[in-house]
Design a protein around this motif. Structure first.
Motif, short mmCIF file in Angstrom:
data_model
loop_
_atom_site.label_atom_id
_atom_site.label_comp_id
_atom_site.label_asym_id
_atom_site.label_seq_id
_atom_site.Cartn_x
_atom_site.Cartn_y
_atom_site.Cartn_z
N TYR A 235 0.07 -14.37 52.87
CA TYR A 235 -0.03 -14.92 51.51
C TYR A 235 -0.60 -13.91 50.52
N ASN A 236 -0.68 -12.66 50.98
CA ASN A 236 -0.89 -11.54 50.06
C ASN A 236 -2.22 -11.64 49.31
N THR A 237 -3.29 -12.05 50.03
CA THR A 237 -4.60 -12.19 49.37
C THR A 237 -5.55 -11.05 49.72
N PRO A 581 2.52 -19.86 49.17
CA PRO A 581 1.99 -19.02 48.08
C PRO A 581 2.12 -17.51 48.33
N ASP A 582 2.32 -16.76 47.29
CA ASP A 582 2.17 -15.31 47.31
C ASP A 582 1.11 -15.01 46.26
N PHE A 583 -0.13 -14.80 46.73
CA PHE A 583 -1.25 -14.65 45.79
C PHE A 583 -0.98 -13.57 44.75
N GLY A 584 -0.49 -12.42 45.23
CA GLY A 584 -0.28 -11.31 44.29
C GLY A 584 0.67 -11.69 43.17
N LYS A 585 1.75 -12.37 43.54
CA LYS A 585 2.73 -12.76 42.52
C LYS A 585 2.18 -13.88 41.63
N LEU A 586 1.48 -14.83 42.21
CA LEU A 586 0.91 -15.92 41.41
C LEU A 586 -0.11 -15.37 40.41
#
Ligand SMILES: *[C@@H]1O[C@H](CO)[C@@H](O)[C@H](O)[C@H]1NC(C)=O
Ligand SMILES: *[C@@H]1O[C@H](CO)[C@@H](O)[C@H](O)[C@H]1NC(C)=O
Ligand SMILES: *[C@@H]1O[C@H](CO)[C@@H](O)[C@H](O)[C@H]1NC(C)=O
Length: 590
Positions: A235-237, A581-586
């Motif tokens: 989720y890229n966090t 979710p994709d944290f970086g994109k969000l």
């Protein structure tokens, strides 16, 4: 002659009483079940002198204003976006009409209850009082009985139907305890222990994550065992460091007499996220909720170990909601209504400041929750959203429905069974996935359409697109005008959790909801650290511009009710919602 005398006497007795009182006898059914709720057995009539804590939920005079405000402050395109309401502002909007207060007070006085002996919530929309069974039976034109739960053996005092004077129907939303049988012990946790799947007792990727900040690919082992590194990579966090930890908080609402233990969290962090070792959570005990550190709960430990390891170093709070024994036949103790949701919601809404993100991993078949009760609870979540909290709920572990899926309206028709509170339009409900590269819908992920709540406008386009592609399949099994759920999803299978010192695999959307909540907590951190308001109620954003920061899940399905269930596909679907979710994109979209 005799006849007209009787008539005259009857007329005289009407005259002798003030006209007003007459109306209290004109009872009309407020809610009734056609059968005893499944899982419960009648044991005996409730003793007349038994005391109960009654709650009266009054209709909120400006509910429409509250809901409009909720949508405006949660819609990035609206000028009020982020201008969340204070406790006082919300209370102003949920106040009952003065006529409602007057009438209810007159009714209580008619039944010998002094207004001074009642307690009102801050907004005045909830009135709490102690009544005997005998008093409640006269007020509500009903009979209370003692029912026992078949699997937990817990006993409760409830009724199969209740009535109100017809003049009060326009003023009262719900009365408890009446026909809602759900209790803290009998409600369904949305997690279960795995037995046949592998477990791992260490996390090989955490050092790489700690030094590099990210992994080139998500480890393939994450397809079978989930650890914090899997989720942080997936989720890229992992490259984000929280900044707003003096303001931002994450709350986990716990029930079932389940306790999260500090020692298991330490063991977990040492094994799986050693850079966070020493991080701890605080416990808030609500309404007699316990905190027995020698009795770790699977659900509670799962929730807190994953919220901590994703949101670290953000403070996490575990709310332990009571809890006291519902009914003891030979006791003078007032039985607590012991209903989940209301105790916790009344407590949290009475706080001047509330955590910006909450996760709750419980849910029941919507049809077992009376609609008046479900509506009241859902409106309380709207209040919390208007205050600026993001509220995540697990969607449930039953696919489109567990078991036989027969309706409880007396017709025994087979219908998909939506899950409440996941079906409330004012919460964000989280379904489950498994595997990586790509993620796939996990078969137990609950999803479908509410029979109580209409489809909200924020999802009307996403849901219509799905319904068009579904065509006429299952058209007699679900309500196509209802609120579709889940909204989003996250991993849900074989999370490694430390319970009583050793590692077990735990699955369920109970794992998905804290995972998504952990990511939302980091987004809230980013907003707060940039001087902005927290995200609050997420759905208008997620179904709008936020969708570009989600990974669409396009395969897998959620069988149930002897059907193959729905299938995940491009865009929203009632298995995985809009995706994971994709944290970086969000973050980039904020
Ligand atoms: C709300 O909080 C206040 C102050 O802490 C307390 O006095 C009051 O009893 C609470 N009200 C309810 C309904 O819990
Ligand atoms: C279908 O959902 C709507 C709300 O959208 C509700 O009013 C209606 O009663 C539901 N129908 C059934 C059969 O449950
Ligand atoms: C992770 O987020 C970054 C922005 O921080 C973005 O550039 C990147 O594409 C994201 N990675 C993946 C795998 O989506």
């Amino acid at each position: 002659m005799l006849r007209s005398l009787v008539l005259v006497l009857a007329a005289a007795s009407v005259w002798a009483k003030p006209l007003l009182e007459k109306r209290w006898d004109d009872l009309e059914v407020k809610h009734a079940w056609v059968e005893t709720p499944r899982g419960w057995t009648y044991t005996q009539a409730a003793p007349a002198e038994h005391k109960m804590e009654m709650r009266i939920g009054l209709k909120q005079n400006r509910l429409d204003d509250l809901i409009n405000s909720l949508y405006q402050v949660s819609d990035p395109a609206h000028e009020r976006y982020g201008q969340h309401l204070s406790k006082e502002q919300v209370e102003e909007l949920v106040k009952p009409h003065p006529d409602s207060v007057d009438l209810v007070e007159q009714w209580l006085e008619h039944h010998g209850i002094q207004v001074a002996d009642t307690h009102r919530s801050g907004g005045g929309d909830w009135v709490k009082l102690i009544v005997t069974v005998d008093q409640a039976e006269r007020m509500l034109g009903t009979k209370y009985n003692v029912y026992q739960h078949e699997s937990t053996s817990e006993t409760v005092v409830r009724t199969l139907s209740y009535s109100l004077p017809s003049v009060l129907h326009a003023h009262i939303q719900v009365i408890t305890p009446t026909t809602y049988f759900g209790t803290i012990k009998s409600m369904k946790a949305t997690s279960f222990r795995e037995t046949g799947l592998p477990t791992v007792d260490k996390d090989d990727f955490q050092n790489e994550l700690a030094s590099l900040g990210s992994l080139a690919t998500v480890p393939s082992s994450c397809s079978s065992t989930i650890t914090p590194s899997c989720l942080r990579a997936l989720y890229n966090t992992s490259s984000y460091t929280p900044q707003a930890t003096s303001t931002n908080q994450l709350g986990v609402a716990g029930y079932l007499g389940e306790y999260a233990t500090h020692s298991d969290l330490q063991t977990f962090l040492q094994k799986f996220r050693s850079d966070a070792a020493g991080a701890d959570f605080t416990v808030v005990q609500v309404n007699g909720g316990g905190n027995d550190q020698s009795n770790p709960g699977t659900e509670a430990n799962l929730d807190i170990q994953y919220t901590e390891s994703i949101s670290y170093p953000t403070p996490n709070i575990y709310y332990s909601t009571g809890g006291s024994p519902p009914y003891i036949s030979d006791s003078e103790t007032t039985s607590n209504t012991n209903e989940p949701y209301l105790d916790w919601l009344n407590y949290i809404l009475n706080q001047t400041s509330v955590p910006q993100t909450f996760t709750t991993s419980y849910g029941d078949d919507e049809q077992t929750v009376p609609i008046d009760y479900a509506t009241s609870v859902c409106n309380l979540y709207a209040q919390l959203g208007a205050r600026g909290s993001s509220i995540l709920f697990s969607s449930g572990d039953f696919g489109v429905g567990g078991g036989q899926c027969t309706s409880n309206d007396g017709t025994d028709t087979v219908k998909f069974q939506p899950i409440f509170p996941a079906s409330c339009p004012y919460v964000t409900s989280v379904g489950g996935t498994y595997k990586v590269n790509p993620e796939v819908a996990v078969d137990f992920s609950s999803g479908g359409f509410s029979n109580y709540f209409a489809r909200p406008s924020y999802q009307s386009s996403a849901v219509s697109t799905f319904l068009t592609s579904l065509g006429s399949s299952y058209s007699d099994m679900y309500n196509s005008s209802g609120r579709g759920f889940p909204d989003v999803s996250a991993q849900g299978r074989n999370f490694q959790v430390v319970i009583d010192g050793s590692t077990s695999g735990v699955s369920g959307t109970s794992a998905s909801s804290p995972t998504f909540a952990g990511v939302v907590t980091l987004l809230n951190d980013y907003r707060i650290a940039s001087g902005k308001a927290p995200l609050g109620f997420l759905n208008p954003w997620l179904y709008g511009t936020g969708v570009d920061g989600l990974n669409d899940i396009t395969s897998g399905s959620n069988p149930g009710c002897d059907t193959d269930g729905f299938t995940a596909r491009a865009g929203w679907d009632p298995v995985t919602g809009l995706g994971t979710p994709d944290f970086g994109k969000l973050q980039a979209l904020l």
